[in-house]
Design a protein around this motif. Structure first.
Motif, PDB file in Angstrom:
ATOM      1  N   SER A  72     -45.797  -9.073  83.208  1.00  0.00           N
ATOM      2  CA  SER A  72     -47.116  -8.920  83.831  1.00  0.00           C
ATOM      3  C   SER A  72     -47.791 -10.268  84.069  1.00  0.00           C
ATOM      4  O   SER A  72     -48.633 -10.395  84.963  1.00  0.00           O
ATOM      5  CB  SER A  72     -48.012  -8.034  82.968  1.00  0.00           C
ATOM      6  N   PHE A  73     -47.429 -11.292  83.283  1.00  0.00           N
ATOM      7  CA  PHE A  73     -48.010 -12.623  83.478  1.00  0.00           C
ATOM      8  C   PHE A  73     -47.715 -13.129  84.884  1.00  0.00           C
ATOM      9  O   PHE A  73     -48.599 -13.634  85.577  1.00  0.00           O
ATOM     10  CB  PHE A  73     -47.443 -13.597  82.432  1.00  0.00           C
ATOM     11  N   TYR A  74     -46.456 -12.994  85.328  1.00  0.00           N
ATOM     12  CA  TYR A  74     -46.081 -13.484  86.649  1.00  0.00           C
ATOM     13  C   TYR A  74     -46.650 -12.609  87.766  1.00  0.00           C
ATOM     14  O   TYR A  74     -46.953 -13.103  88.857  1.00  0.00           O
ATOM     15  CB  TYR A  74     -44.567 -13.600  86.759  1.00  0.00           C
ATOM     16  N   ILE A  75     -46.807 -11.330  87.496  1.00  0.00           N
ATOM     17  CA  ILE A  75     -47.455 -10.461  88.486  1.00  0.00           C
ATOM     18  C   ILE A  75     -48.907 -10.879  88.662  1.00  0.00           C
ATOM     19  O   ILE A  75     -49.426 -10.925  89.787  1.00  0.00           O
ATOM     20  CB  ILE A  75     -47.361  -8.987  88.057  1.00  0.00           C
ATOM     21  N   ASP A  76     -49.576 -11.208  87.554  1.00  0.00           N
ATOM     22  CA  ASP A  76     -50.953 -11.692  87.639  1.00  0.00           C
ATOM     23  C   ASP A  76     -51.015 -13.029  88.377  1.00  0.00           C
ATOM     24  O   ASP A  76     -51.930 -13.279  89.180  1.00  0.00           O
ATOM     25  CB  ASP A  76     -51.549 -11.863  86.241  1.00  0.00           C
ATOM     26  N   MET A  77     -50.035 -13.911  88.114  1.00  0.00           N
ATOM     27  CA  MET A  77     -49.973 -15.185  88.841  1.00  0.00           C
ATOM     28  C   MET A  77     -49.849 -14.940  90.340  1.00  0.00           C
ATOM     29  O   MET A  77     -50.539 -15.569  91.157  1.00  0.00           O
ATOM     30  CB  MET A  77     -48.759 -16.004  88.374  1.00  0.00           C
ATOM     31  N   TYR A  78     -48.965 -14.029  90.693  1.00  0.00           N
ATOM     32  CA  TYR A  78     -48.728 -13.713  92.103  1.00  0.00           C
ATOM     33  C   TYR A  78     -50.000 -13.188  92.761  1.00  0.00           C
ATOM     34  O   TYR A  78     -50.319 -13.542  93.905  1.00  0.00           O
ATOM     35  CB  TYR A  78     -47.597 -12.692  92.205  1.00  0.00           C
ATOM     36  N   ARG A  79     -50.733 -12.360  92.017  1.00  0.00           N
ATOM     37  CA  ARG A  79     -51.987 -11.826  92.559  1.00  0.00           C
ATOM     38  C   ARG A  79     -52.951 -12.956  92.896  1.00  0.00           C
ATOM     39  O   ARG A  79     -53.622 -12.937  93.935  1.00  0.00           O
ATOM     40  CB  ARG A  79     -52.598 -10.868  91.532  1.00  0.00           C
ATOM     41  N   GLY A  80     -53.023 -13.964  92.027  1.00  0.00           N
ATOM     42  CA  GLY A  80     -53.884 -15.116  92.300  1.00  0.00           C
ATOM     43  C   GLY A  80     -53.431 -15.903  93.512  1.00  0.00           C
ATOM     44  O   GLY A  80     -54.240 -16.380  94.314  1.00  0.00           O
ATOM     45  N   MET A  81     -52.097 -16.065  93.659  1.00  0.00           N
ATOM     46  CA  MET A  81     -51.555 -16.761  94.832  1.00  0.00           C
ATOM     47  C   MET A  81     -51.911 -16.039  96.123  1.00  0.00           C
ATOM     48  O   MET A  81     -52.321 -16.661  97.113  1.00  0.00           O
ATOM     49  CB  MET A  81     -50.031 -16.857  94.725  1.00  0.00           C
ATOM     50  N   VAL A  82     -51.744 -14.720  96.108  1.00  0.00           N
ATOM     51  CA  VAL A  82     -52.010 -13.917  97.310  1.00  0.00           C
ATOM     52  C   VAL A  82     -53.461 -14.060  97.738  1.00  0.00           C
ATOM     53  O   VAL A  82     -53.769 -14.235  98.930  1.00  0.00           O
ATOM     54  CB  VAL A  82     -51.657 -12.441  97.042  1.00  0.00           C
ATOM     55  N   GLU A  83     -54.361 -14.010  96.760  1.00  0.00           N
ATOM     56  CA  GLU A  83     -55.790 -14.111  97.087  1.00  0.00           C
ATOM     57  C   GLU A  83     -56.128 -15.486  97.665  1.00  0.00           C
ATOM     58  O   GLU A  83     -56.826 -15.597  98.673  1.00  0.00           O
ATOM     59  CB  GLU A  83     -56.631 -13.836  95.840  1.00  0.00           C
ATOM     60  N   ALA A  84     -55.623 -16.547  97.018  1.00  0.00           N
ATOM     61  CA  ALA A  84     -55.931 -17.907  97.488  1.00  0.00           C
ATOM     62  C   ALA A  84     -55.311 -18.175  98.853  1.00  0.00           C
ATOM     63  O   ALA A  84     -55.954 -18.745  99.740  1.00  0.00           O
ATOM     64  CB  ALA A  84     -55.426 -18.934  96.472  1.00  0.00           C
ATOM     65  N   ALA A  85     -54.050 -17.762  99.035  1.00  0.00           N
ATOM     66  CA  ALA A  85     -53.371 -18.005 100.314  1.00  0.00           C
ATOM     67  C   ALA A  85     -53.994 -17.182 101.435  1.00  0.00           C
ATOM     68  O   ALA A  85     -54.106 -17.655 102.572  1.00  0.00           O
ATOM     69  CB  ALA A  85     -51.886 -17.668 100.175  1.00  0.00           C
ATOM     70  N   GLY A  86     -54.418 -15.965 101.115  1.00  0.00           N
ATOM     71  CA  GLY A  86     -55.028 -15.118 102.130  1.00  0.00           C
ATOM     72  C   GLY A  86     -56.291 -15.715 102.720  1.00  0.00           C
ATOM     73  O   GLY A  86     -56.587 -15.543 103.904  1.00  0.00           O
ATOM     74  N   LYS A  87     -57.034 -16.442 101.896  1.00  0.00           N
ATOM     75  CA  LYS A  87     -58.263 -17.087 102.379  1.00  0.00           C
ATOM     76  C   LYS A  87     -57.956 -18.172 103.405  1.00  0.00           C
ATOM     77  O   LYS A  87     -58.830 -18.571 104.177  1.00  0.00           O
ATOM     78  CB  LYS A  87     -59.028 -17.703 101.207  1.00  0.00           C
ATOM     79  N   ARG A  88     -56.685 -18.640 103.395  1.00  0.00           N
ATOM     80  CA  ARG A  88     -56.294 -19.699 104.331  1.00  0.00           C
ATOM     81  C   ARG A  88     -55.273 -19.180 105.339  1.00  0.00           C
ATOM     82  O   ARG A  88     -54.525 -19.939 105.939  1.00  0.00           O
ATOM     83  CB  ARG A  88     -55.762 -20.894 103.539  1.00  0.00           C
ATOM     84  N   ASP A  89     -55.274 -17.857 105.495  1.00  0.00           N
ATOM     85  CA  ASP A  89     -54.449 -17.186 106.515  1.00  0.00           C
ATOM     86  C   ASP A  89     -52.955 -17.379 106.264  1.00  0.00           C
ATOM     87  O   ASP A  89     -52.175 -17.513 107.204  1.00  0.00           O
ATOM     88  CB  ASP A  89     -54.834 -17.682 107.912  1.00  0.00           C
ATOM     89  N   TYR A  90     -52.557 -17.397 104.988  1.00  0.00           N
ATOM     90  CA  TYR A  90     -51.147 -17.485 104.622  1.00  0.00           C
ATOM     91  C   TYR A  90     -50.734 -16.239 103.853  1.00  0.00           C
ATOM     92  O   TYR A  90     -51.550 -15.586 103.204  1.00  0.00           O
ATOM     93  CB  TYR A  90     -50.877 -18.714 103.751  1.00  0.00           C
ATOM     94  N   MET A  91     -49.450 -15.937 103.911  1.00  0.00           N
ATOM     95  CA  MET A  91     -48.875 -14.841 103.150  1.00  0.00           C
ATOM     96  C   MET A  91     -47.963 -15.430 102.070  1.00  0.00           C
ATOM     97  O   MET A  91     -47.319 -16.458 102.276  1.00  0.00           O
ATOM     98  CB  MET A  91     -48.057 -13.915 104.067  1.00  0.00           C
ATOM     99  N   VAL A  92     -47.925 -14.765 100.889  1.00  0.00           N
ATOM    100  CA  VAL A  92     -47.032 -15.190  99.810  1.00  0.00           C
ATOM    101  C   VAL A  92     -45.938 -14.150  99.638  1.00  0.00           C
ATOM    102  O   VAL A  92     -46.229 -12.979  99.378  1.00  0.00           O
ATOM    103  CB  VAL A  92     -47.782 -15.356  98.472  1.00  0.00           C
ATOM    104  N   VAL A  93     -44.697 -14.564  99.811  1.00  0.00           N
ATOM    105  CA  VAL A  93     -43.574 -13.651  99.603  1.00  0.00           C
ATOM    106  C   VAL A  93     -42.995 -13.905  98.213  1.00  0.00           C
ATOM    107  O   VAL A  93     -43.075 -15.011  97.674  1.00  0.00           O
ATOM    108  CB  VAL A  93     -42.489 -13.801 100.691  1.00  0.00           C
TER     109      VAL A  93
END
Length: 355
Positions: A72-93
């Motif tokens: 769950s730690f890495y899932i939470d990390m990924y959630r943070g990446m998605v939110e930050a990247a989305g603000k700059r019009d990027y997607m995280v795969v």
């Protein structure tokens, strides 16, 4: 199929002018741009993302290269990446396969690595000739990268100090450490724990270290089910680590050794949850009979009753910072090569006050 050429013919302009208008790149007279966009909408024209990526040499995608899909730690990390990247019009795969060769064929602009070990292994293999920008999450382990890679660092010495201090403030003097690695490991958690507890245990320090690993459990068949302790020819683990399962075994080892410790610091929250489950099955109560403190502060701790006390590493914030640094690199901005990430004790109900 509607193409840019058809839009250009209808608008009476060149294809390059349509491209500048659609991509918002280069000068196009305001009224002309408005007319081109209106015609494109009327005809139902939308730029093909792959063609756009090839033309701009930007895919607007970054990769989180992480094998541990259960943690769950890495899932939470990924959630943070998605939110930050989305603000700059990027997607995280998200990639859960430890096959670096697949990166060559991926349409991505950069990579976020989950820890120092995997980062260095990438740099030693595919990364030697494939120069995508890379950012690494980091946990204070002594890994010198073969090329400059920005890292978002968690101070694990500080983390262990917070865990031990919290237990000592509640009267616990004899504390054990549960880890998925052997006592010979150079993991920052182990090194910090040993430094903090040497004055208490002296030469008996190793007795209070519960290493659930083949090196420390030679001859014990129970460790053989954990295939992550085996390595591929390239040195990588065969599969993701079962921290929960190792936590269960750690609790049984603790009971078998009849340790007089009143509390345990667990490697991470998943490990702590596994210990709690096994203690419960053996009739030991948390925190009445044994206190436990985890490390992560991940979303998984809420599934334990009593609520797990943990040292929060705020993985969403760490993930967001990794993404922001990588995007800054892609935009040609100056970045720091070591950035800190906050830690803090997150109180629960798994630690009992004994004085």
């Amino acid at each position: 199929m509607v193409t840019r050429k058809k839009v250009a013919l209808r608008a009476g302009v060149s294809v390059s002018v349509v491209s500048r208008a659609m991509n918002n790149s280069g000068y196009v007279e305001a009224e002309k741009k408005k007319r081109i966009l209106a015609i494109a909408e009327e005809l139902g024209y939308y730029p093909h993302p792959v063609a756009e990526a090839l033309q701009k040499r930007r895919t607007k995608q970054i990769l989180f290269f992480c094998k541990d899909l259960k943690n769950s730690f890495y899932i939470d990390m990924y959630r943070g990446m998605v939110e930050a990247a989305g603000k700059r019009d990027y997607m995280v795969v998200f990639n859960g396969s430890m096959d670096f060769e697949k990166i060559r064929n991926a349409m991505i602009d950069g990579i976020i690595m989950p820890n120092e070990g995997i980062t260095q292994h990438y740099l030693d293999t595919v990364g030697r000739n494939y120069r995508l920008p890379v950012v690494s999450a980091s946990y204070g382990n002594a890994e010198g990268f073969s090329r400059a890679v920005p890292r978002v660092e968690i101070d694990m010495v500080r983390v262990m100090e917070l865990a031990v201090r919290a237990l000592r403030e509640n009267g616990h003097r004899r504390i054990a450490l549960g880890m998925p690695y052997p006592f010979s490991s150079m993991d920052a958690r182990r090194l910090s724990f040993c430094s903090l507890m040497k004055e208490v245990y002296g030469d008996r320090l190793k007795e209070y270290y519960i290493g659930v690993h083949r090196e420390d459990m030679a001859g014990d068949s129970r460790i053989l089910s954990f295939l992550e302790d085996e390595r591929r020819e390239d040195g990588m683990q065969l599969m993701e680590e079962d921290f929960f399962g190792k936590g269960e075994l750690a609790a049984r080892l603790f009971a078998e050794r009849r340790l007089d410790a009143t509390a345990v610091v667990a490697f991470n929250d998943e490990f702590a949850l596994g210990m709690c489950k096994a203690f419960h099955s053996m009739g030991l109560r948390v925190p009445e009979d044994i206190s436990i403190i985890g490390i992560d502060g991940s979303s998984a701790r809420k599934y334990m009753d009593p609520l797990l006390t943990s040292v929060g590493l705020f993985p969403e914030k760490q993930g967001a910072k990794c993404a922001d640094i990588l995007l800054d690199m892609l935009e040609g901005k100056k970045v720091k090569y070591v950035s800190g990430s906050p830690v803090q004790l997150v109180k629960g109900a798994s630690v009992r006050k004994i004085r």
